[in-house]
Design a protein around this motif. Structure first.
Motif, PDB file in Angstrom:
ATOM      1  N   TYR A  57      -5.664  11.301   4.926  1.00  0.00           N
ATOM      2  CA  TYR A  57      -5.706   9.867   4.922  1.00  0.00           C
ATOM      3  C   TYR A  57      -6.565   8.940   5.015  1.00  0.00           C
ATOM      4  O   TYR A  57      -7.051   8.538   6.138  1.00  0.00           O
ATOM      5  N   SER A  58      -7.369   8.363   4.588  1.00  0.00           N
ATOM      6  CA  SER A  58      -7.641   6.890   4.982  1.00  0.00           C
ATOM      7  C   SER A  58      -7.017   5.690   4.499  1.00  0.00           C
ATOM      8  O   SER A  58      -5.768   5.339   4.131  1.00  0.00           O
ATOM      9  N   PHE A  59      -7.310   4.301   5.817  1.00  0.00           N
ATOM     10  CA  PHE A  59      -6.669   3.625   5.351  1.00  0.00           C
ATOM     11  C   PHE A  59      -7.690   2.644   4.408  1.00  0.00           C
ATOM     12  O   PHE A  59      -9.015   2.468   5.641  1.00  0.00           O
ATOM     13  N   GLU A  60      -7.037   0.803   4.440  1.00  0.00           N
ATOM     14  CA  GLU A  60      -8.262   0.224   3.661  1.00  0.00           C
ATOM     15  C   GLU A  60      -7.302  -0.766   4.063  1.00  0.00           C
ATOM     16  O   GLU A  60      -6.000  -1.067   3.253  1.00  0.00           O
ATOM     17  N   PRO A  61      -8.124  -1.957   4.258  1.00  0.00           N
ATOM     18  CA  PRO A  61      -7.330  -3.627   3.991  1.00  0.00           C
ATOM     19  C   PRO A  61      -6.785  -4.223   2.653  1.00  0.00           C
ATOM     20  O   PRO A  61      -5.935  -4.455   3.037  1.00  0.00           O
ATOM     21  N   THR A  62      -7.350  -3.220   1.728  1.00  0.00           N
ATOM     22  CA  THR A  62      -6.761  -3.630   1.058  1.00  0.00           C
ATOM     23  C   THR A  62      -5.752  -3.098   0.242  1.00  0.00           C
ATOM     24  O   THR A  62      -5.213  -3.846  -0.538  1.00  0.00           O
ATOM     25  N   GLN A  63      -5.101  -1.826   1.012  1.00  0.00           N
ATOM     26  CA  GLN A  63      -4.482  -1.729   0.880  1.00  0.00           C
ATOM     27  C   GLN A  63      -3.166  -2.577   1.110  1.00  0.00           C
ATOM     28  O   GLN A  63      -1.508  -2.122  -0.163  1.00  0.00           O
ATOM     29  N   ARG A  64      -2.845  -3.471   1.816  1.00  0.00           N
ATOM     30  CA  ARG A  64      -2.012  -5.112   1.381  1.00  0.00           C
ATOM     31  C   ARG A  64      -1.900  -5.542   0.617  1.00  0.00           C
ATOM     32  O   ARG A  64      -0.656  -6.191   0.421  1.00  0.00           O
ATOM     33  N   LEU A  65      -3.157  -5.580  -0.158  1.00  0.00           N
ATOM     34  CA  LEU A  65      -2.512  -6.038  -1.449  1.00  0.00           C
ATOM     35  C   LEU A  65      -2.324  -5.529  -2.733  1.00  0.00           C
ATOM     36  O   LEU A  65      -0.847  -5.782  -3.505  1.00  0.00           O
ATOM     37  N   LEU A  66      -2.288  -4.151  -2.471  1.00  0.00           N
ATOM     38  CA  LEU A  66      -1.522  -3.365  -2.955  1.00  0.00           C
ATOM     39  C   LEU A  66       0.002  -3.806  -3.205  1.00  0.00           C
ATOM     40  O   LEU A  66       0.932  -3.878  -4.138  1.00  0.00           O
ATOM     41  N   MET A  67       0.328  -3.746  -1.773  1.00  0.00           N
ATOM     42  CA  MET A  67       1.009  -3.961  -1.460  1.00  0.00           C
ATOM     43  C   MET A  67       2.159  -5.098  -1.833  1.00  0.00           C
ATOM     44  O   MET A  67       3.675  -5.443  -1.741  1.00  0.00           O
ATOM     45  N   ALA A  68       1.666  -6.488  -1.476  1.00  0.00           N
ATOM     46  CA  ALA A  68       1.761  -7.806  -1.629  1.00  0.00           C
ATOM     47  C   ALA A  68       2.194  -7.957  -3.715  1.00  0.00           C
ATOM     48  O   ALA A  68       2.849  -9.221  -3.732  1.00  0.00           O
ATOM     49  N   TYR A  69       1.597  -7.201  -4.434  1.00  0.00           N
ATOM     50  CA  TYR A  69       1.711  -7.234  -5.393  1.00  0.00           C
ATOM     51  C   TYR A  69       2.081  -6.023  -6.563  1.00  0.00           C
ATOM     52  O   TYR A  69       1.253  -5.029  -6.203  1.00  0.00           O
ATOM     53  N   TYR A  70       2.754  -6.096  -7.234  1.00  0.00           N
ATOM     54  CA  TYR A  70       2.738  -5.203  -8.469  1.00  0.00           C
ATOM     55  C   TYR A  70       2.658  -5.717  -9.773  1.00  0.00           C
ATOM     56  O   TYR A  70       3.626  -6.820 -10.436  1.00  0.00           O
ATOM     57  N   ASP A  71       1.762  -5.481 -10.492  1.00  0.00           N
ATOM     58  CA  ASP A  71       2.441  -5.761 -12.242  1.00  0.00           C
ATOM     59  C   ASP A  71       1.884  -4.547 -13.040  1.00  0.00           C
ATOM     60  O   ASP A  71       0.782  -4.014 -13.095  1.00  0.00           O
ATOM     61  N   PRO A  72       2.952  -3.849 -13.978  1.00  0.00           N
ATOM     62  CA  PRO A  72       2.488  -2.721 -14.214  1.00  0.00           C
ATOM     63  C   PRO A  72       1.875  -2.800 -15.175  1.00  0.00           C
ATOM     64  O   PRO A  72       1.292  -1.844 -15.612  1.00  0.00           O
ATOM     65  N   GLY A  73       1.946  -3.457 -16.381  1.00  0.00           N
ATOM     66  CA  GLY A  73       1.391  -4.010 -16.880  1.00  0.00           C
ATOM     67  C   GLY A  73      -0.219  -4.062 -16.837  1.00  0.00           C
ATOM     68  O   GLY A  73      -1.288  -3.681 -17.602  1.00  0.00           O
ATOM     69  N   GLU A  74      -0.952  -3.691 -15.488  1.00  0.00           N
ATOM     70  CA  GLU A  74      -2.353  -3.585 -14.558  1.00  0.00           C
ATOM     71  C   GLU A  74      -2.615  -1.936 -14.781  1.00  0.00           C
ATOM     72  O   GLU A  74      -3.790  -2.196 -14.274  1.00  0.00           O
ATOM     73  N   GLY A  75      -1.701  -1.378 -15.420  1.00  0.00           N
ATOM     74  CA  GLY A  75      -3.013  -0.168 -14.559  1.00  0.00           C
ATOM     75  C   GLY A  75      -2.849   0.427 -13.900  1.00  0.00           C
ATOM     76  O   GLY A  75      -1.921   0.467 -12.761  1.00  0.00           O
ATOM     77  N   ASP A  76      -4.307   0.689 -13.607  1.00  0.00           N
ATOM     78  CA  ASP A  76      -4.883   1.361 -12.017  1.00  0.00           C
ATOM     79  C   ASP A  76      -4.731   0.684 -11.267  1.00  0.00           C
ATOM     80  O   ASP A  76      -5.050   0.992  -9.917  1.00  0.00           O
ATOM     81  N   SER A  77      -4.326  -0.868 -11.387  1.00  0.00           N
ATOM     82  CA  SER A  77      -4.022  -1.646 -10.201  1.00  0.00           C
ATOM     83  C   SER A  77      -3.574  -2.182 -10.425  1.00  0.00           C
ATOM     84  O   SER A  77      -3.457  -3.630  -9.987  1.00  0.00           O
ATOM     85  N   SER A  78      -1.632  -1.811 -10.350  1.00  0.00           N
ATOM     86  CA  SER A  78      -1.088  -2.688 -10.846  1.00  0.00           C
ATOM     87  C   SER A  78      -0.602  -2.695  -9.455  1.00  0.00           C
ATOM     88  O   SER A  78       0.974  -3.386  -9.192  1.00  0.00           O
ATOM     89  N   GLY A  79      -0.832  -1.946  -8.360  1.00  0.00           N
ATOM     90  CA  GLY A  79      -0.058  -2.050  -7.239  1.00  0.00           C
ATOM     91  C   GLY A  79       0.908  -1.451  -6.884  1.00  0.00           C
ATOM     92  O   GLY A  79       1.312  -0.555  -7.879  1.00  0.00           O
TER      93      GLY A  79
END
Ligand SMILES: NC(=O)c1ccc[n+]([C@@H]2O[C@H](COP(=O)([O-])OP(=O)(O)OC[C@H]3O[C@@H](n4cnc5c(N)ncnc54)[C@H](OP(=O)(O)O)[C@@H]3O)[C@@H](O)[C@H]2O)c1
Length: 358
Positions: A57-79
């Motif tokens: 596994y790779s860890f990236e700081p932006t994973q925190r953004l994926l944890m903070a936010y969820y909008d299933p309407g945004e498809g690939d970037s939905s969190g």
């Protein structure tokens, strides 16, 4: 003679699939408290899908953004949904494939989950691709992964690095930073790296052999940039954003460039701080500030590999990796990026590829 197909060990019937689920959205530090252990059956891929076993596994700081936010309407970037499997970039081995172009035994780089087995479509924000024969999973996620791609194209193409120039970088001893500083040195630039711990500064000075280091937590960055870059900065590579970006903008020289790779200092900030104060310096010096999104450079990965693999083979570029071991430690990985514990690319080794003679 044609290469013999590598055959993976199949999932054992009745085997359980260990998972880490997102239990609590981040509110301050991120780490084990945000996740919960679970188990499922090993999933079964449908048409247009494949079953993979996750390896590294790779860890990236932006994973925190994926944890903070969820909008299933945004498809690939939905969190990530609360209660959903935490997502990640990983190297995995294909066990069963109903996807054209992938067969059992392939090692693949793509977006998957914190679980032993995942079903993937190979599409999405980061399309899955096959690793070339012999490329180790750790390198495929680090110096030759998305991390290395942004370092390479950020320095060479967006930054237009030229020998003899002065190069300054924030986050200089992280995953991206540790590759970028070495590339800049190889290309003949004078390198000043900013980082936040003694251990990172030691690595930068002693191993990466940069020309100057600044601890932004204990030193006044503007003063130190004045001392270390008396003629100004030609190229600033920004991983962290915030006050260091402002200080660097202030010291840019004529035709100076800023490469915007990331802004880790902003990802956890709530409310989000205002943007850079000193951007008007770009007017005064006819300068340029430009971002790059690694995902968009994936189709050009072989170009970067062709340049970097010989440097790695010759020892000129020495990938710096910080490797955790084992499934239990996955939640720790993301926390380490935010408390600054990682030196080099933060990875986790879950298992190595299985090889069963055909
Ligand atoms: N554009 C793209 O496509 C792309 C692709 C990959 C990564 N990135 C970005 O590149 C940057 C570096 O990523 P990476 O994976 O190499 O991570 P990294 O630098 O290995 O890890 C994060 C580092 O950020 C620093 N940090 C943590 N909290 C901070 C804060 N509040 N203020 C300032 N610094 C803080 C810490 O270093 P110190 O101890 O030195 O503070 C930490 O070690 C990130 O912003 C990431 O989002 C962009």
């Amino acid at each position: 003679m044609a290469a013999r197909q590598r055959m993976p060990t199949p999932a054992v019937p009745g085997e359980r699939n260990r998972q880490w689920l997102l239990e609590k959205r981040p509110d301050g530090p991120v780490g084990p408290a945000n996740f919960r252990r679970a188990e499922s059956d090993v999933p079964v891929p449908g048409p247009g899908q494949m079953l993979v076993r996750n390896l590294w596994y790779s860890f990236e700081p932006t994973q925190r953004l994926l944890m903070a936010y969820y909008d299933p309407g945004e498809g690939d970037s939905s969190g990530v949904a609360l209660g959903g499997v935490m997502t990640s970039i990983a190297v995995s081995e294909v066990l069963t494939s109903h996807l054209a172009g992938f067969v059992p035994g392939d090692l693949v780089h793509g977006h998957t989950g914190w679980e032993d087995y995942s079903v993937v479509t190979g599409k999405g924000f980061l399309p899955t691709y096959k690793l070339p024969d012999g490329m180790p999973p750790n390198l495929a996620l680090g110096a030759l992964g998305l991390t290395g791609l942004v370092a390479y194209f950020g320095v060479v193409e967006v930054g237009r690095a030229q020998a003899g120039e002065t190069f300054v970088i924030s986050g200089g001893a992280g995953g991206v930073g540790s590759v970028a500083v070495q590339l800049a040195k190889i290309l003949g630039l004078r390198v000043v790296a900013v980082a936040g711990t003694r251990e990172k500064l030691d690595w930068l000075r002693d191993d990466a052999r940069v020309d100057g280091v600044i601890n932004y937590r204990t030193e006044d960055v503007a003063t130190r940039l004045g001392e270390l870059c008396p003629d100004g900065i030609d190229l600033f590579f920004d991983n962290d954003g915030g006050a260091v970006l402002d200080a660097a903008l202030d010291r840019l020289r004529q035709r100076g460039r800023v490469v915007l790779c990331g802004a880790t200092s902003r990802y956890a900030a709530d409310p989000r701080p205002p943007g850079p104060m000193n951007y008007l310096q770009l007017v005064m010096i006819n300068g340029r500030m430009e971002g790059l999104l690694g995902r968009d450079y994936v189709p050009r990965r072989e170009e970067a590999w062709a340049a970097m693999r010989p440097w790695i083979a010759s020892g000129q570029l020495r990938p710096k990796e910080d490797v955790l071991q084992g499934f239990d430690r996955l939640p720790e990985g993301i926390g380490r990026l935010y408390d600054g514990a990682n030196v080099g690319k933060q990875l986790l080794r879950l298992r190595d590829p299985s090889v069963v003679p055909a």
